[in-house]
Design an enzyme around this catalytic site. Structure first.
Site, PDB file in Angstrom:
ATOM      1  N   GLY A 148       0.801  -1.232   0.000  1.00  0.00           N
ATOM      2  CA  GLY A 148       0.000   0.000   0.000  1.00  0.00           C
ATOM      3  C   GLY A 148       0.823   1.266   0.000  1.00  0.00           C
ATOM      4  N   ASN A 149       1.897   1.292   0.806  1.00  0.00           N
ATOM      5  CA  ASN A 149       2.641   2.548   0.960  1.00  0.00           C
ATOM      6  C   ASN A 149       3.435   2.939  -0.283  1.00  0.00           C
ATOM      7  OD1 ASN A 149       4.365   0.310   1.656  1.00  0.00           O
ATOM      8  ND2 ASN A 149       5.863   1.840   2.280  1.00  0.00           N
ATOM      9  N   LYS A 181       1.317 -12.427   3.352  1.00  0.00           N
ATOM     10  CA  LYS A 181       2.617 -12.257   2.685  1.00  0.00           C
ATOM     11  C   LYS A 181       3.492 -13.491   2.911  1.00  0.00           C
ATOM     12  CE  LYS A 181       2.478  -7.325   3.410  1.00  0.00           C
ATOM     13  NZ  LYS A 181       1.686  -7.064   2.195  1.00  0.00           N
ATOM     14  N   LYS A 219     -14.142  -9.515   3.648  1.00  0.00           N
ATOM     15  CA  LYS A 219     -13.414  -8.314   3.214  1.00  0.00           C
ATOM     16  C   LYS A 219     -14.345  -7.095   3.126  1.00  0.00           C
ATOM     17  CE  LYS A 219      -9.649  -6.501   1.573  1.00  0.00           C
ATOM     18  NZ  LYS A 219      -8.448  -6.388   2.386  1.00  0.00           N
ATOM     19  N   LYS A 274      -3.565  -9.379  -3.023  1.00  0.00           N
ATOM     20  CA  LYS A 274      -2.590  -9.107  -4.088  1.00  0.00           C
ATOM     21  C   LYS A 274      -1.295  -9.918  -3.929  1.00  0.00           C
ATOM     22  CE  LYS A 274       0.708  -6.094  -2.256  1.00  0.00           C
ATOM     23  NZ  LYS A 274       0.335  -6.148  -0.888  1.00  0.00           N
TER      24      LYS A 274
HETATM   25  P1  ADP Z   1       1.014  -3.753   2.533  1.00  0.00           P
HETATM   26  O1  ADP Z   1       0.056  -2.612   2.567  1.00  0.00           O
HETATM   27  O2  ADP Z   1       2.415  -3.328   2.257  1.00  0.00           O
HETATM   28  O3  ADP Z   1       0.573  -4.892   1.682  1.00  0.00           O
HETATM   29  P2  ADP Z   1       0.295  -4.489   5.281  1.00  0.00           P
HETATM   30  O4  ADP Z   1       0.139  -3.165   5.957  1.00  0.00           O
HETATM   31  O5  ADP Z   1      -0.894  -5.274   4.973  1.00  0.00           O
HETATM   32  O6  ADP Z   1       1.179  -4.311   3.990  1.00  0.00           O
HETATM   33  O7  ADP Z   1       1.308  -5.427   6.126  1.00  0.00           O
HETATM   34  C1  ADP Z   1       2.556  -4.936   6.580  1.00  0.00           C
HETATM   35  C2  ADP Z   1       2.452  -4.708   8.081  1.00  0.00           C
HETATM   36  O8  ADP Z   1       2.346  -5.949   8.758  1.00  0.00           O
HETATM   37  C3  ADP Z   1       3.654  -4.073   8.750  1.00  0.00           C
HETATM   38  O9  ADP Z   1       3.628  -2.686   8.644  1.00  0.00           O
HETATM   39  C4  ADP Z   1       3.494  -4.541  10.219  1.00  0.00           C
HETATM   40  O10 ADP Z   1       2.877  -3.544  10.985  1.00  0.00           O
HETATM   41  C5  ADP Z   1       2.544  -5.720  10.139  1.00  0.00           C
HETATM   42  N1  ADP Z   1       2.998  -6.970  10.762  1.00  0.00           N
HETATM   43  C6  ADP Z   1       2.192  -7.851  11.367  1.00  0.00           C
HETATM   44  N2  ADP Z   1       2.861  -8.913  11.814  1.00  0.00           N
HETATM   45  C7  ADP Z   1       4.172  -8.703  11.483  1.00  0.00           C
HETATM   46  C8  ADP Z   1       5.359  -9.484  11.652  1.00  0.00           C
HETATM   47  N3  ADP Z   1       5.350 -10.674  12.266  1.00  0.00           N
HETATM   48  N4  ADP Z   1       6.528  -8.979  11.182  1.00  0.00           N
HETATM   49  C9  ADP Z   1       6.548  -7.788  10.544  1.00  0.00           C
HETATM   50  N5  ADP Z   1       5.440  -7.012  10.345  1.00  0.00           N
HETATM   51  C10 ADP Z   1       4.259  -7.466  10.799  1.00  0.00           C
HETATM   52 MG    MG Z   2      -0.190  -1.311   4.734  1.00  0.00          MG
END
Ligand code: ADP
Ligand code: MG
Length: 316
Positions: free
Chosen positions: A10-11, A279, A128, A217
């Site tokens: 997202g970022n 992920k 969702k 995604k």
């Molecule tokens: P994106 O938008 O990049 O797809 P998300 O915000 O859905 O990502 O997921 C990334 C986030 O997951 C990180 O910012 C962190 O806060 C969170 N997170 C949860 N569990 C963990 C973990 N075990 N290790 C690292 N980050 C984690």
């Molecule tokens: Mg995010």
């Protein structure tokens, strides 16, 4: 030449604390393009996929707000519209950055469909939330107006506005346009595909049909990476490493981990559902399906992770 699939979080398009103006989004995409051009320069063949959560959310609000004047489009069409918007921003910034770097690589972005199973259990268990928040009165009205929508009470934005439409998040099977994507990648194009997890479609009597759903995604990106026999599947988010005991005093960054250890951590609940969980799942799936390595790291560490092995590397 190494072939890699990059899934942007997202970022890469909108920071959490931003409103999401066009200029803000373009600036983020530009930063992303600069990192990707470093990899193109190094000779990587690149396929890019990306999320669309905030963009689809905003577009759904606009669709509904304007629905007294012009009809709102269905969720699958909204997904395709955001693929178009984000793809366009990436095409423009990548083309400009490639030019600055004196590279004549060509970039293409495609709107594309991802097949899901119409009998996927996710269609029975809608998880969702999408679009605006509603109050109880609005929610009741919508239930009458849109009999095929499911409106549920979710984690509230305010006490009144605690209802939202929820849709299925089915498992992606394959990109419908996979043969076309393969031809483009093999001919040396940098391809942007499967944005927002792809537009979800089902097969009915051999024919494709769009469905109201949202595909993760990172999982859709795995389908792309596996189909292309990519050398690496790179998931870029806002943390440099995956952690165990995340955000606790004893948190520990994971470096190079195999499937056995990760399965153990997974079962111990170290990876949150809806963020790091999918992920890690997608990364493991890629390796299980024969991929040499998957990487989870931050955008600004992508180059170092690919060349020097930093970030979290997932191997068999
Ligand atoms: P994106 O938008 O990049 O797809 P998300 O915000 O859905 O990502 O997921 C990334 C986030 O997951 C990180 O910012 C962190 O806060 C969170 N997170 C949860 N569990 C963990 C973990 N075990 N290790 C690292 N980050 C984690
Ligand atoms: Mg995010």
């Amino acid at each position: 030449m190494e072939k890699i699939v990059i899934a942007l979080g997202g970022n890469a398009i909108k920071q959490a604390d931003q409103k999401g103006t066009y200029e803000e989004q373009l600036e983020n995409v530009l930063k992303t393009a600069k990192e990707i051009v470093k990899l193109v320069k190094k000779g990587f063949k690149i396929v890019i996929t990306h999320g669309n959560g905030p963009q689809a959310g905003s577009l759904l609000i606009q669709q509904e707000a304007g629905s007294n004047e012009v009809p709102a489009m269905n969720l699958d069409a909204v997904g395709a519209m955001t693929q178009g918007q984000i793809g366009y921003m990436m095409l423009q910034t990548l083309t400009n950055e490639l030019k600055k770097a004196d590279l004549d690589n060509k970039v293409v972005s495609i709107v594309n469909q991802v097949l899901v199973d119409k009998n996927d259990r996710a269609f029975q268990n809608l998880t969702k939330p999408v679009g605006p928040f509603y109050n109880e009165e609005q929610a009741n009205k919508l239930k009458e107006l849109k009999p095929n929508w499911t409106i549920k009470e979710v984690k509230p934005k305010t006490i009144e506005n605690r209802f939202r439409r929820v849709v299925a998040s089915p498992t992606p099977i394959r990109n419908i346009e996979e043969d076309a994507i393969k031809i483009m990648v093999e001919s040396g194009l940098t391809v942007i595909a499967s944005g927002g997890g792809g537009v979800p479609v089902i097969e009915e009597n051999g024919m494709l049909k769009g469905v109201a759903a949202v595909i993760d995604k990172d999982l859709a990106g795995e389908r792309l990476a596996t189909m292309l026999n990519a050398d690496a599947y790179v998931i870029l988010t806002d943390v440099k490493n995956v952690f165990i005991n995340y955000a606790q005093k004893n948190e520990k960054a994971l470096q190079k981990e195999n499937l056995e250890t990760l399965t153990k951590y997974q079962n111990e609940g170290h990876f949150a559902a809806g963020s790091m969980g999918p992920k890690v799942n997608a990364a493991m799936e890629f390796v299980k399906n024969g991929g040499a390595r998957a990487i989870i790291t931050s955008l600004d560490n992508a180059y170092d992770a690919l060349l020097n092995g930093s970030g979290t590397q997932i191997i068999k």
